[in-house]
Every structure is written in C-alpha cells, then in structure tokens.
Design a protein around this motif. Sequence first.
Motif, PDB file in Angstrom:
ATOM      1  N   ARG A 757      34.390  36.484  70.821  1.00  0.00           N
ATOM      2  CA  ARG A 757      34.662  37.792  70.248  1.00  0.00           C
ATOM      3  C   ARG A 757      33.364  38.483  69.839  1.00  0.00           C
ATOM      4  O   ARG A 757      33.285  39.713  69.833  1.00  0.00           O
ATOM      5  N   ARG A 758      32.364  37.703  69.508  1.00  0.00           N
ATOM      6  CA  ARG A 758      31.077  38.307  69.216  1.00  0.00           C
ATOM      7  C   ARG A 758      30.490  38.967  70.456  1.00  0.00           C
ATOM      8  O   ARG A 758      29.763  39.962  70.361  1.00  0.00           O
ATOM      9  N   ARG A 759      30.819  38.424  71.620  1.00  0.00           N
ATOM     10  CA  ARG A 759      30.398  38.998  72.902  1.00  0.00           C
ATOM     11  C   ARG A 759      31.401  40.023  73.424  1.00  0.00           C
ATOM     12  O   ARG A 759      31.351  40.406  74.590  1.00  0.00           O
ATOM     13  N   LEU A 760      32.343  40.440  72.562  1.00  0.00           N
ATOM     14  CA  LEU A 760      33.367  41.417  72.925  1.00  0.00           C
ATOM     15  C   LEU A 760      34.259  40.907  74.060  1.00  0.00           C
ATOM     16  O   LEU A 760      34.699  41.691  74.901  1.00  0.00           O
ATOM     17  N   CYS A 761      34.505  39.613  74.064  1.00  0.00           N
ATOM     18  CA  CYS A 761      35.440  39.010  75.011  1.00  0.00           C
ATOM     19  C   CYS A 761      36.647  38.527  74.236  1.00  0.00           C
ATOM     20  O   CYS A 761      36.548  37.594  73.442  1.00  0.00           O
ATOM     21  N   PHE A 762      37.777  39.152  74.444  1.00  0.00           N
ATOM     22  CA  PHE A 762      38.982  38.878  73.668  1.00  0.00           C
ATOM     23  C   PHE A 762      39.963  38.125  74.555  1.00  0.00           C
ATOM     24  O   PHE A 762      40.690  38.724  75.339  1.00  0.00           O
ATOM     25  N   ASP A 763      39.951  36.804  74.426  1.00  0.00           N
ATOM     26  CA  ASP A 763      40.755  35.962  75.307  1.00  0.00           C
ATOM     27  C   ASP A 763      42.232  35.986  74.964  1.00  0.00           C
ATOM     28  O   ASP A 763      43.070  35.726  75.820  1.00  0.00           O
ATOM     29  N   ILE A 764      42.564  36.230  73.705  1.00  0.00           N
ATOM     30  CA  ILE A 764      43.967  36.262  73.289  1.00  0.00           C
ATOM     31  C   ILE A 764      44.224  37.592  72.594  1.00  0.00           C
ATOM     32  O   ILE A 764      43.303  38.204  72.036  1.00  0.00           O
ATOM     33  N   PRO A 765      45.445  38.062  72.612  1.00  0.00           N
ATOM     34  CA  PRO A 765      45.760  39.342  71.961  1.00  0.00           C
ATOM     35  C   PRO A 765      45.491  39.289  70.461  1.00  0.00           C
ATOM     36  O   PRO A 765      45.375  38.221  69.862  1.00  0.00           O
ATOM     37  N   GLU A 766      45.426  40.464  69.878  1.00  0.00           N
ATOM     38  CA  GLU A 766      45.088  40.566  68.464  1.00  0.00           C
ATOM     39  C   GLU A 766      46.134  39.893  67.575  1.00  0.00           C
ATOM     40  O   GLU A 766      45.794  39.255  66.563  1.00  0.00           O
ATOM     41  N   LEU A 767      47.411  40.021  67.938  1.00  0.00           N
ATOM     42  CA  LEU A 767      48.446  39.382  67.124  1.00  0.00           C
ATOM     43  C   LEU A 767      48.299  37.865  67.125  1.00  0.00           C
ATOM     44  O   LEU A 767      48.436  37.214  66.089  1.00  0.00           O
ATOM     45  N   GLU A 768      48.032  37.299  68.296  1.00  0.00           N
ATOM     46  CA  GLU A 768      47.858  35.845  68.377  1.00  0.00           C
ATOM     47  C   GLU A 768      46.591  35.415  67.635  1.00  0.00           C
ATOM     48  O   GLU A 768      46.560  34.350  67.014  1.00  0.00           O
ATOM     49  N   TRP A 769      45.548  36.222  67.683  1.00  0.00           N
ATOM     50  CA  TRP A 769      44.320  35.898  66.962  1.00  0.00           C
ATOM     51  C   TRP A 769      44.530  35.931  65.457  1.00  0.00           C
ATOM     52  O   TRP A 769      44.034  35.069  64.719  1.00  0.00           O
ATOM     53  N   GLN A 770      45.284  36.906  64.986  1.00  0.00           N
ATOM     54  CA  GLN A 770      45.569  36.966  63.559  1.00  0.00           C
ATOM     55  C   GLN A 770      46.412  35.771  63.120  1.00  0.00           C
ATOM     56  O   GLN A 770      46.200  35.225  62.037  1.00  0.00           O
ATOM     57  N   LYS A 771      47.355  35.352  63.953  1.00  0.00           N
ATOM     58  CA  LYS A 771      48.134  34.161  63.626  1.00  0.00           C
ATOM     59  C   LYS A 771      47.247  32.923  63.607  1.00  0.00           C
ATOM     60  O   LYS A 771      47.396  32.049  62.749  1.00  0.00           O
ATOM     61  N   PHE A 772      46.307  32.858  64.535  1.00  0.00           N
ATOM     62  CA  PHE A 772      45.358  31.744  64.574  1.00  0.00           C
ATOM     63  C   PHE A 772      44.565  31.674  63.268  1.00  0.00           C
ATOM     64  O   PHE A 772      44.379  30.587  62.703  1.00  0.00           O
ATOM     65  N   LEU A 773      44.108  32.818  62.780  1.00  0.00           N
ATOM     66  CA  LEU A 773      43.344  32.844  61.533  1.00  0.00           C
ATOM     67  C   LEU A 773      44.215  32.519  60.332  1.00  0.00           C
ATOM     68  O   LEU A 773      43.799  31.779  59.431  1.00  0.00           O
ATOM     69  N   ASN A 774      45.422  33.072  60.292  1.00  0.00           N
ATOM     70  CA  ASN A 774      46.301  32.827  59.155  1.00  0.00           C
ATOM     71  C   ASN A 774      46.687  31.355  59.047  1.00  0.00           C
ATOM     72  O   ASN A 774      46.740  30.798  57.943  1.00  0.00           O
ATOM     73  N   VAL A 775      46.958  30.730  60.186  1.00  0.00           N
ATOM     74  CA  VAL A 775      47.273  29.299  60.170  1.00  0.00           C
ATOM     75  C   VAL A 775      46.070  28.501  59.685  1.00  0.00           C
ATOM     76  O   VAL A 775      46.202  27.559  58.899  1.00  0.00           O
ATOM     77  N   GLY A 776      44.877  28.879  60.134  1.00  0.00           N
ATOM     78  CA  GLY A 776      43.680  28.175  59.678  1.00  0.00           C
ATOM     79  C   GLY A 776      43.453  28.336  58.198  1.00  0.00           C
ATOM     80  O   GLY A 776      43.081  27.374  57.505  1.00  0.00           O
ATOM     81  N   ASN A 777      43.686  29.531  57.665  1.00  0.00           N
ATOM     82  CA  ASN A 777      43.493  29.762  56.237  1.00  0.00           C
ATOM     83  C   ASN A 777      44.559  29.099  55.388  1.00  0.00           C
ATOM     84  O   ASN A 777      44.399  29.031  54.164  1.00  0.00           O
ATOM     85  N   THR A 778      45.636  28.642  55.990  1.00  0.00           N
ATOM     86  CA  THR A 778      46.671  27.942  55.248  1.00  0.00           C
ATOM     87  C   THR A 778      46.573  26.437  55.441  1.00  0.00           C
ATOM     88  O   THR A 778      46.446  25.676  54.468  1.00  0.00           O
ATOM     89  N   PHE A 779      46.611  25.982  56.675  1.00  0.00           N
ATOM     90  CA  PHE A 779      46.688  24.545  56.951  1.00  0.00           C
ATOM     91  C   PHE A 779      45.300  23.896  57.062  1.00  0.00           C
ATOM     92  O   PHE A 779      45.085  22.817  56.502  1.00  0.00           O
ATOM     93  N   PHE A 780      44.391  24.539  57.776  1.00  0.00           N
ATOM     94  CA  PHE A 780      43.059  23.950  57.921  1.00  0.00           C
ATOM     95  C   PHE A 780      42.323  23.932  56.583  1.00  0.00           C
ATOM     96  O   PHE A 780      41.765  22.907  56.179  1.00  0.00           O
ATOM     97  N   VAL A 781      42.336  25.057  55.877  1.00  0.00           N
ATOM     98  CA  VAL A 781      41.714  25.095  54.555  1.00  0.00           C
ATOM     99  C   VAL A 781      42.475  24.195  53.593  1.00  0.00           C
ATOM    100  O   VAL A 781      41.870  23.532  52.738  1.00  0.00           O
ATOM    101  N   GLY A 782      43.807  24.134  53.729  1.00  0.00           N
ATOM    102  CA  GLY A 782      44.587  23.231  52.876  1.00  0.00           C
ATOM    103  C   GLY A 782      44.193  21.784  53.066  1.00  0.00           C
ATOM    104  O   GLY A 782      44.122  21.002  52.103  1.00  0.00           O
ATOM    105  N   TYR A 783      43.924  21.395  54.303  1.00  0.00           N
ATOM    106  CA  TYR A 783      43.475  20.021  54.562  1.00  0.00           C
ATOM    107  C   TYR A 783      42.126  19.761  53.897  1.00  0.00           C
ATOM    108  O   TYR A 783      41.942  18.726  53.241  1.00  0.00           O
TER     109      TYR A 783
END
Length: 892
Positions: A757-783
């Motif tokens: 994404r820093r190279r402006l290459c968006f492999d997954i849609p924005e909704l899926e990316w936001q879900k990826f981040l939200n899951v990480g901020n809940t489960f990954f950070v929770g771990y």
Amino acid sequence: MSATYTNTITQRRKTSASSRSKQRQQQWSGSDASVGEPNERLHFRSRSTNSAITAAPTAAFNSPPPLCCNGGLSLLNCCLDVNCHLNAPLRGSVSRHTTPAATPTPTPKQASPSPTSDRSFSCSPSRSCSLSRSRSPSRHQRQKQKLKLKNSAAAAAAAAVAQDVKTTELTPPFTVSLKIDLFSWILFLLAFGTRFYKLATPRNIVFDELHYAKYISHYMRNIFFFDQHPPLGKQLIAGLVSLAGYDGNYTFTQIGDPYKPEVPVFWFRFLPALCGSLLAPVVYKLLLEARLSRWASALGGLLVILDNSLLTQSRFVLMESMLLLGTTLGIAFLLRFQRSRLGSFQWVSTGVAAAVFLAAAGVVKYIGFLSLGLALYMLCRHLWQLLYDASLTNRQLWIHAISRILIFVGIPLLVYLGVFYIHLRTLHKAGPHDSIMTSAFQASLDGGLASITKGQPLKVAHGSQITLRHTLGRTCWLHSHAAVYPVRYKDKRGSSHQQQVTCYSFKDVNNWWIVKRPTKEDLVVGDYPDVIRHGDVIQLVHGITSRALNSHDVAAPLTPQCQEVSCYIDYDIKMAGELLWRVEILNRASEGNSWHAIKSEIQLIHESTGAALKFSGRQLPEWGFNQHEVVADRSVDHEDTIWNVEEHRYTQTADHRERERQLLTAEMIPTKRTRLSFLAKLYELQAKMLWQAGDLESHMFSSQPHEWPLMDKGIAYWLDEKSSAQIFLLGNLVIWYSATFGILIYASLLAFYLIRRRRLCFDIPELEWQKFLNVGNTFFVGYLVHYLPFFFIDRTLYLHHYLPAFVFKLLLLCYVVDHLDYVLRRFCTGWAVHVVRIYRLFLILWLVGAIVVFAKFLPFSYASRKMTSGEVRRLRWKDTWDFVVARNQALQ
C-alpha cells in the motif's frame, strides 16, 4: 464563397469532430471494460484533454481480478509511472469493491454535478465509482436532473412509508419474534456434553481445588482467609453449593485426598463446567461480531471444544473458565457497542454489558484486567477515528469521550468495590490467615487479635510490655535470643559479636520487649502511667534476656550499607552501648501524639546516628536460625521502617524472675473487635495481595512464557495411587501449533500489505483491508496484551496462565483461515481454481487431525480409565512432558 457553402463546410467539420470524439470515447470505454477491476491502474494523460474516462460496466467488477501494478504482484517495482493512480483517493481514483451492495437513494445535493468542474463520478449499483471527465451540462439540463432526483427521492420515501405500513399491518401488536441460531446451540450442546461427562470423576482433590474448595468452605462459615486472587469466582461457587446444602464443615488437607460423601463434588464443579460450555458459542458470536464468515466463526467454537487444555480447566474447581467467558463476552459486546448509534438503547445496553463482563473477568483473576486494558485501547482507537468524522459536532465528540470514561472506568470500579465489599462483610470471623494482616485488621475480626480489651491497655507507657510487629509487607515481630553474631562473616567482615536481633515470623516469648525511660531505673508501671508521646526518647529492654536494643557504626550481616542492630552486651572493652531511640508517630493526625497499641504506626530513630530500625527482608543463614535480618538505615523514608505495638500489658512487679514467669505464662484472650472502615481494610488487603504475589515458591511443573506457544511443558493435576490414571494439563497439539503458525502468517501478511500500500498497490478492497486491521487490533493486539506482560512478572508461572492469550490466538487463527480462503478465491481463476479446492481439502484434513489428537489425549482430561506405563509412554510425544506414573509402574 456563398453563405450556404460556408455553413455546409462548418457543419461537416463539426460532424467529423463529433465522430472522432465518439471513436476515442469508445476506445477508452473498451479498454476500461477489458481491465475494469478494483486493482487496475488509471492513467490520466493530460488535464487539458476533453476526453472522458468512462466507467467500466458493473459486470466487469465481478470478473476475475487481473494482476496488480504493471501486470505483476511485484513487491517493490510497482507504480513507477507518475500517472499511476491505483485506487489512491488523494490522487484522483476511487476504490471499488467486488461485493455488490444496495445503493441508497441519493439526495439532490449529492447527485447534482458541480457547474464549475469538468470532473464527475459515474457510480454503478454496487457503489463502485470511476472518475470521468465531461463538460459542464447546461442550466436547463441541471434543472431537469434535479427535478428527476427530487421525484425519485419522493417516490422512494413513499415506497418506504408504504412498506412500513404494510409491515405494521402484517405484524400484530404484542408479538415477540424468536430467532434460533442452530450453530450456537449445536456448539453449546457439544461443549456441554464434553464438559459435564462424568463431572464428579475423579472424586478426589485435583490440583488447585485444594485451595479454592478450602476458600469456599471458609465462605460458608464466614472465616477470613487470604488469597492473592480476587474473590468473585469463589463467591459464585460458594453461593451455588450453599443452595445444594453444603455447610462448609470439611477440611481439605492435600491433593489426591478423597472427598467425603457429604461434599457435593458435582455442584462444586458445576459453575466452571457451565462457563466452559458457554465459551464455545460465545467465541462463535464474537467472531461474527468481528465480521467473519459464519463457517469460520463456527470453526472457532469447534476449536474451543476440541482443545484438551480448555476441557481440563473447565471440569474442576478452577477459575480459568469463568475468566475466559467474561473476557470473550466483554469483547463481543464491545464490538457491538462501537457500531451502535450514540444514545440508543443498544448503545447503552451493550456498553454496560461489556464493562460489567470485563470487570467480572478482572475480579475473578487479576489477569482479567488485561482484557480491560485491551478494551480501553480499542475505545481510544475508535474515538480517534471519530475525530475524522466531519458530521459529528464538538459536543457529540465530548459525549463520546465522557460516556466511555463513565462506562468503562466507572462501572468496573463499582463492580470491583462491590465484590470486595461483599467479601469483607462476609468474612468477619478470625481464621488461620489472620497473621498475614496487620494488628488493626486482625482486631476488626470476631475472635481475632484483641484491640482495646479489659486486659490490654491502650496507651504505651514506661514499663509497658509490648510486641513490635512489622506493619507493612512480611509478617514478623522484632525478636532477640541469647545467640550472638559470628565473629566474622563469609566475606571476612567482622561483627560486634553482640546478641542477635532479628525479625521472627511466628509468635514467640522472645518477641516481648519492655519500654523504659532512660532516666528511670525500675520498670514498674505505677498508678499514674508515664505515657510515651511523639518525640520521646526511650530504651527497649528485651523481656527474657534483659538486654537493651542497640545500634552502632558496624555493618549489618547481610546489608553492609546499613548498621547492625543488636542487644548490648558489656564485654568491658570500652565499647559503650548506644541504646537511645526516639519514637516518631507517623499517623498522629488520626491517633494523636500518644503512643497507642495496635493503631499507632511508629518509627524508632536511633539517637546517636539518626538511622531508623528497619526490616531488610533478607534471610539470615543457619547461625541466625534462618530468621530475617533487622538493620538500622539512615534512609528513613521507607515502609519497612514502620512498626506497631500488637500485644501490650503493664509490668506489675520489679522482680526479674517474677516478670519473666509472667511473660512465659500470660495469655491474651480477646473479648471484642474494633471498627475499621471498609476503605482502610480494602487498602491493606490490596497491598498484601500485591506483596504476597511474588512470594510463591518454584514448582516442578512451573514453566516460562517462552515455553508456552509450543506447549513444551504441562501440569500434573492428579494421579491415581493404584494405577496410572491421571489428570494432566495439555492442549491439543494440532491446534496450538496451528495457532502459533497463524500468528506468524498474520504478522507477515500485515507487513506485506503495508509495504504494497505504500507503493500504491492495493491488493484487496478497502472494506477487506479495514476488516483485516480491525481483527488485528482486536485479536492480534489482544494476544500480545495477554502474553507479553508475563515476561516481566517475577513469580512462579504455569501453563494455565497462557490460556487467555491462547484464546485470542485461536480467534486470530480463525480469521487467518478465512482470509486465506478469500485471497485464494480472489486471485485463483481459471485452472488455478483448483488451488482453492486443495486448500479447503487441507482444512478438512487438518480439522480431522485435531479431532483425532483430541480423542487420543482424552484420558488425561477425564482420568476415567486406568492406564499402563506403556500407554503413558506412547503419549509422551515431547521429551519435556513430565508424565507421572504409579509407584509400582516404572516409566521406561
């Protein structure tokens, strides 16, 4: 030329220009239609051109996605062209998603194009928009467009009203709709069956049931006990077994002892088993709240059922199942709270429920407050995102912030105080753990240490016989005996060879001291006691040996930076005693300037050197009978320099032998208790719980945090004396290793996506990316929140301390499985679709493997059958697993 000829030439030129313009538009449209995907690059050749970039058809968004950025998935060589505007909102492109969604009816303000701009957005019904250029329409056309939009909005509103009316007519009043989620009930029934199967077997004390069952029995008899963990779990079990008719009259002695018939073992273990059964459907609901697919959410609940460690912890009188249930329920309600409308009933109810369950987890075991810390992180992050919402006013933002503080700080604080209020009000009788608490706390218990009794005067005076107790920290009393310090220590330092002064952790006759005025020779208290006040100088005479407390400029045995404290012996070597001590009353604001027994907290300051009498906390070697060192420290501002008088009586005779006989035979019998405020008792209890947390001795089955992710060690809970049937805490090896691998996969994907994404290459849609981040901020950070703190805890740790972190790791594993399936479906087209099928087949085989391993290790969870040494040896898959066998069965 004639005017007619001129008009004809002009008209032909316009027609030719119009046809060329249409051809160019068709070329651009055809090019867009062939590559119209969310990951395509949009090139804007010149801002002066009047050509329009036409949106791709809606059907193109459902076609297989092409490779990103210059035809490949290169990590770094991407978007080298300065005109690459791949889904970059700040540079003119609009992100598009593959999932169609209903388009809301646009308002006229949103739909009307700007009269001054030559750019407009053409949107498909799936909310996928592409940037196009067009000339500004005429005023007449804009008015017609506005009129059409108004008419369509009015029609949509009328249709919505008609639909509401129709729904109201079809639904009769006072009707309750019931929806049943079969997945939830199936998971609950499966978990219930595994947790409650032979719940009362074995009918013996298993591992920490020895402590928890003992505490529950003390609850039944209102006897005070001390535990380093909060009391909510024990309170709930005590309330349940009281309904089952248990009176608490049973003594729990050691692990493995059989329960007597009158002990309701099933009801003791009922609540942990019920919480363990509810954990599976709650995990399923939590994953749904995190926007995972239904099958991935069901997989999470199934993995909870198939883990042997969660099964074992749920079948006995242990706290982990209640802790995990409160944690997962709290996070699930928190996710729904963050999506609710401010001030709505759902917003209030889910917020309160999240705060209550998270607080309950913390009041079961202190590790539960790590979940509350995770919740505060999620709330702060969500509040930070709300700052970007221009539709929210400053007042609404303040309401968001203040309401979160009130709900997620105020409610947990009230729950915590309420649980401990019930705890201290219920346990009002003296018990075996009283000596851990201060004298004032003991005096507040029925039948405990006497405070102001008929046999114990209040004010300390010249001639008072007292015991001086170390007020804070470790329980011990100022002590002396006839032994002396060695001439030299191991480090070749010399001592004074005076009589030893120590701090002794048990009641003993050598704990008695007599307060003496330096100007008086006798020790008898007359009719008018000479009361000691703040700032008075005294001597302390040891009751049995009659030698005075002394300190001098000699290094202490174990703490050479401090002075030695001794009882002075006159060796006639011109070493005079320094026997004067000044009394400093620290809490004289509440207790007054007079020295009171029990409640006055004092420091004894050495007059010659200005050092304070201090408990150093170090244990003396054998020459000091393994008692604790007492020193004089010039740094007086320390809680270990605080002492208080616990037992007190006046000296009535001047004869030394008679006084010694009275000390040896006298016994104080308490008659009543004093009052101590709830906050004062709570403060002391919290200080003791934190102090005692690190004093646990090491254990052969203890483990370190780095050994937990790969389950290098387990815990032996119980062993049958006649066979090798046993309870041994082990997790499902397939699930534990897969979850650890899932952590690594998620971290790798996160790094990959961020660089792309820093190279402006968006492999997954924005909704899926936001879900990826939200899951990480809940489960990954929770771990990380539940795992990393243990590396900084200096105390004995066991595998079961890892279970909260393991649950978050398991939740993250479910998302990784779901996300990989999504990525494969997105990029594997044509013949590569077989990769998706292979991946799903692998998941089925992996799940079957988890079931097989779960069934194979069930004997260690149920202990329902005898096991030979050969069977135990075959289950020892790792050399670090220390299984136990019966004495008559050697493990080869």
